[in-house]
Design an enzyme around this catalytic site. Structure first.
Site, PDB file in Angstrom:
ATOM      1  CE1 TYR A   1      -3.385  -4.891   2.444  1.00  0.00           C
ATOM      2  CE2 TYR A   1      -5.335  -4.397   1.141  1.00  0.00           C
ATOM      3  CZ  TYR A   1      -4.135  -4.006   1.693  1.00  0.00           C
ATOM      4  OH  TYR A   1      -3.694  -2.727   1.497  1.00  0.00           O
TER       5      TYR A   1
ATOM      6  CE  LYS B   1       9.484  -5.178  11.213  1.00  0.00           C
ATOM      7  NZ  LYS B   1      10.615  -4.409  11.842  1.00  0.00           N
TER       8      LYS B   1
ATOM      9  CG  ASP C   1      12.183  -1.721   9.751  1.00  0.00           C
ATOM     10  OD1 ASP C   1      12.680  -2.596   9.016  1.00  0.00           O
ATOM     11  OD2 ASP C   1      12.479  -1.588  10.956  1.00  0.00           O
TER      12      ASP C   1
ATOM     13  CG  ASP D   1      -1.559  -0.487   0.602  1.00  0.00           C
ATOM     14  OD1 ASP D   1      -1.878   0.023  -0.479  1.00  0.00           O
ATOM     15  OD2 ASP D   1      -2.014  -0.122   1.706  1.00  0.00           O
TER      16      ASP D   1
ATOM     17  CG  ASP E   1       0.257   4.995  -1.197  1.00  0.00           C
ATOM     18  OD1 ASP E   1      -0.074   4.259  -2.150  1.00  0.00           O
ATOM     19  OD2 ASP E   1      -0.544   5.713  -0.579  1.00  0.00           O
TER      20      ASP E   1
HETATM   21  C1  IPM Z   1      -4.280   0.114  -3.315  1.00  0.00           C
HETATM   22  C2  IPM Z   1      -5.359   0.655  -2.422  1.00  0.00           C
HETATM   23  C3  IPM Z   1      -6.215  -0.492  -1.912  1.00  0.00           C
HETATM   24  C4  IPM Z   1      -5.330  -1.403  -1.096  1.00  0.00           C
HETATM   25  C5  IPM Z   1      -7.455  -0.072  -1.123  1.00  0.00           C
HETATM   26  C6  IPM Z   1      -8.322   0.888  -1.905  1.00  0.00           C
HETATM   27  C7  IPM Z   1      -8.257  -1.259  -0.675  1.00  0.00           C
HETATM   28  O1  IPM Z   1      -4.810   1.404  -1.392  1.00  0.00           O
HETATM   29  O2  IPM Z   1      -4.614  -0.494  -4.340  1.00  0.00           O
HETATM   30  O3  IPM Z   1      -3.102   0.315  -3.028  1.00  0.00           O
HETATM   31  O4  IPM Z   1      -5.118  -1.178   0.106  1.00  0.00           O
HETATM   32  O5  IPM Z   1      -4.839  -2.377  -1.658  1.00  0.00           O
HETATM   33 MN    MN Z   2      -2.642   1.588  -1.488  1.00  0.00          MN
END
Ligand code: IPM
Ligand code: MN
Length: 369
Positions: free
Chosen positions: A142, A193, A226, A250, A254
Site C-alpha cells: 500500500y 506468501k 492462498d 484487505d 472481505d
Molecule cells: C478497506 C478498504 C480500503 C483498503 C480502501 C478503501 C483504500 O478496502 O479498508 O478494506 O484497501 O484498505
Molecule cells: Mn478492503
C-alpha cells in the site's frame, strides 16, 4: 462522567446515512450522563475533494490527531473516478492511517446465530463463528516506494508497486495478534506468501522468532495466504486470530465478511502504538464495507458495521468494555427478534430502513442499560 472527543468523518455514499445512526447512540449516551461525547465533524474522501480539492484537509488531519477517537464511515464512488490519483477519495483514508500510524487493523468476523442463514455458506459451517483478522495497516504494498507508472518510450508503460516490510513492523503487529489471542482462544494463524515473496520469508521468520521468545504459551500455525483463503470458506471455525499483511488482510477480510451474512456486518478498529507512559492509543474506527454508491441515498444501508465500530471504540479507546458488550448485545437482540435490513433479509418479508435499524438498536440498548 467520562468525557471524550470524537472526530466524525461520514465521508461518501452511504457513509452519512450509517454515521447518523451512531450519532444517535452517542447523543443518547451523552444525554443520559453515561458518557459525554464532544463531537466534531469533518470531511474525507470525495466529500472533502468537492470542497477542498483534496481527500482530507490539513485542518481535519489536525482534528483527527487531537481527538480521542476518529470514526470514519466510507469513502469513494464513481463521481470521483476521474480525479487525480493523489487526491482520489481513498487517499484521505490512507493518509489518516499513515499519519496517525495506525498500524494494527482489527477486523472481527462474528456470525450471529440469527444470521447464519444469511451467509453464503451452510449454517453449520458459520453458526457461532468468531474470528479476528489482524491486518498490518501502514506498510506493505500500500505504501512501499517506488510506486509509479513509467513510460518506457516504446509504446509500453511499466507499473511498479513495492512490497516492503521491516522486522519492527512485523514484530509489532505480531505482538498485537498474540496478545489478543491470549484473551480469546489462544491460537494465532500467521499468513504470508513465503513460497514466492521475500517479504513473506521475513514475515514468517519474524513471527516464529517472536513466538519462541515471548509467546510460547500461544498456539501458532502458518498458512500460505492462498490456502488460507480456501480454508476460510471451507472450515472457517478453525481460526481464532489471523495475522497477515496489508494486502492479504484487505482481501481475506472481505472474504470473512460474507461468512457473517453480509459485508454490512463487519466493524473494524485501526490502532496505533500506546504513547510513552500512557495507556491510550491513536485510533480510528470504521466499517469494513465501502461507500456502496449503488444504494446511497436510499436509506436502506445496514448500519450495524458502523454501530459495531463505535462499540469497538468504546472497548479499545474509552475502556468501556461493559458498555461495548451492551452495544453488541443490543445488536444481537435486534437480530434475534428477526429485524433485518435488506442485505441480511434472508427470508424476512419486511425489512427495516437504515434509521429504523438504528432506532431498534438504540431501543434495545436503552432497554438493557
Ligand atoms: C478497506 C478498504 C480500503 C483498503 C480502501 C478503501 C483504500 O478496502 O479498508 O478494506 O484497501 O484498505
Ligand atoms: Mn478492503
Amino acid at each position: 462522567m467520562p468525557h471524550f472527543k470524537l472526530f466524525v468523518l461520514p465521508g461518501d455514499g452511504i457513509g452519512p446515512e450509517v454515521m447518523a445512526e451512531v450519532e444517535k447512540i452517542a447523543a443518547w449516551l451523552t444525554r443520559e450522563g453515561i458518557v459525554h461525547f464532544d463531537i466534531e465533524r469533518g470531511l474525507v474522501g470525495g466529500a472533502a475533494y468537492d470542497v477542498h480539492k483534496t481527500a482530507i484537509s490539513d485542518a481535519d488531519m489536525a482534528r483527527a490527531q487531537a481527538a480521542d477517537a476518529v470514526l470514519l464511515a466510507a469513502v469513494g464512488g464513481p463521481k470521483w473516478d476521474a480525479v487525480p490519483y493523489e487526491v482520489r477519495p481513498e487517499a484521505g483514508l490512507l493518509r489518516l492511517r499513515k499519519d496517525m500510524q495506525l498500524f494494527a487493523n482489527l477486523r472481527p468476523a462474528i456470525c450471529y446465530p440469527a444470521l447464519a442463514d444469511a451467509s453464503s455458506l451452510k449454517r453449520d459451517l458459520v453458526d457461532g463463528l468468531d474470528l479476528m483478522i489482524v491486518r498490518e495497516l501502514t506498510g506493505g504494498v500500500y505504501f512501499g516506494e517506488p510506486k509509479q507508472i513509467i513510460d518506457l518510450g516504446n509504446g509500453q508503460r511499466r507499473a511498479i508497486d513495492t512490497q516492503v516490510y521491516d522486522t519492527y513492523e512485523i514484530e509489532r503487529i505480531g505482538r498485537i495478534a498474540f496478545e489478543l489471542a491470549r484473551k480469546r482462544r489462544n491460537k494465532v494463524t500467521s499468513s504470508d506468501k513465503r513460497n514466492v515473496m521475500k517479504s513473506g520469508v521475513l514475515w514468517d521468520d519474524t513471527i516464529r522468532a517472536l513466538h519462541a521468545r515471548e509467546y510460547k504459551d500461544v498456539e501458532l500455525e502458518h498458512q500460505l495466504a492462498d490456502a488460507l483463503g480456501m480454508q476460510l470458506v471451507r472450515r472457517p471455525k478453525q481460526f481464532d486470530v489471523i495475522v497477515t499483511d496489508n494486502l492479504f488482510g484487505d482481501m481475506l477480510s472481505d472474504v470473512a465478511s460474507m461468512l457473517t451474512g453480509s459485508l454490512g456486518m463487519l466493524p473494524s478498529a485501526s490502532l496505533g502504538e500506546k504513547g510513552a507512559g500512557s495507556d491510550t492509543r491513536k485510533a480510528l474506527y470504521e466499517p469494513v464495507h465501502g461507500s456502496a454508491p449503488d444504494i446511497a441515498g436510499k436509506g436502506i444501508a445496514n448500519p450495524i458495521a458502523m454501530i459495531g465500530s463505535f462499540g469497538m471504540a468504546l472497548r479499545y479507546s474509552f475502556n468501556l468494555s461493559e458498555l461495548a458488550d451492551r452495544v453488541e448485545k443490543a445488536i444481537s437482540d435486534v437480530l434475534g427478534k428477526g429485524l433485518r435490513t435488506v442485505d441480511i433479509a434472508g427470508g424476512a418479508k419486511e425489512t427495516l430502513s437504515t434509521s429504523q435499524m438504528g432506532d431498534a438498536i438504540l431501543s434495545a440498548l436503552q432497554a438493557g442499560v
